[in-house]
Enzyme design. Sequence first.
Site, PDB file in Angstrom:
ATOM      1  N   GLY A   1       4.095  20.897   0.631  1.00  0.00           N
ATOM      2  CA  GLY A   1       4.377  22.214   0.537  1.00  0.00           C
ATOM      3  C   GLY A   1       5.276  22.525   1.851  1.00  0.00           C
ATOM      4  O   GLY A   1       6.190  23.460   1.829  1.00  0.00           O
ATOM      5  N   CYS A   2       4.859  22.147   3.150  1.00  0.00           N
ATOM      6  CA  CYS A   2       5.673  22.655   4.402  1.00  0.00           C
ATOM      7  C   CYS A   2       6.796  22.119   4.431  1.00  0.00           C
ATOM      8  O   CYS A   2       7.865  22.785   4.970  1.00  0.00           O
ATOM      9  CB  CYS A   2       4.764  22.065   5.479  1.00  0.00           C
ATOM     10  SG  CYS A   2       3.098  22.805   5.599  1.00  0.00           S
ATOM     11  N   THR A   3       6.981  20.818   3.817  1.00  0.00           N
ATOM     12  CA  THR A   3       8.360  20.017   3.677  1.00  0.00           C
ATOM     13  C   THR A   3       9.271  21.059   2.970  1.00  0.00           C
ATOM     14  O   THR A   3      10.336  21.340   3.156  1.00  0.00           O
ATOM     15  CB  THR A   3       8.385  18.613   3.431  1.00  0.00           C
ATOM     16  OG1 THR A   3       7.505  17.798   4.293  1.00  0.00           O
ATOM     17  CG2 THR A   3       9.559  18.075   3.166  1.00  0.00           C
TER      18      THR A   3
END
Length: 156
Positions: free
Chosen positions: A44-46
């Site tokens: 998700g952060c990527t």
Amino acid sequence: MTVETGKKAPQFELEASNGETVKLSDYEGKNIVLYFYPKDMTPGCTTEACDFRDQHEQFEDLDAVILGVSPDPKNKHEKFVEKHGLPFLLLVDENHEAAENYGVWKLKKNFGKEYMGIERSTFIIDKEGNIAKEWRKVKVKGHVEEALNYIKENLQ
């Protein structure tokens, strides 16, 4: 401390992925997209970081600076920036002081375990240093476009 729309954004001074020390006040006179995310190199952060990367020029055209903040150390930020070609700074908040000041350091639950961590959140800070808009418990899909549209429609 509570963060309120229309009020001054909490100040911070954090080490950046490029090794410099960054203060919020360094960006006075610009719109700031300050986004808090849990962890480098996670799916998700990527996705979120790459979405900001892909829209970076549009934010720049609106005189907006993107700053990502997580508790990861500088060396992890450096690898994340390098691997994904991120054109903006990631800030180190290992002591989660900035996260606490912005009210995004929360008790989380995952697979039955409870732990403290970052609640994915974004703050738009206007050129005068006030919180113009906030999103909490951000869902990654479509979020970057939403932030970009907010600046286009409200801060130009």
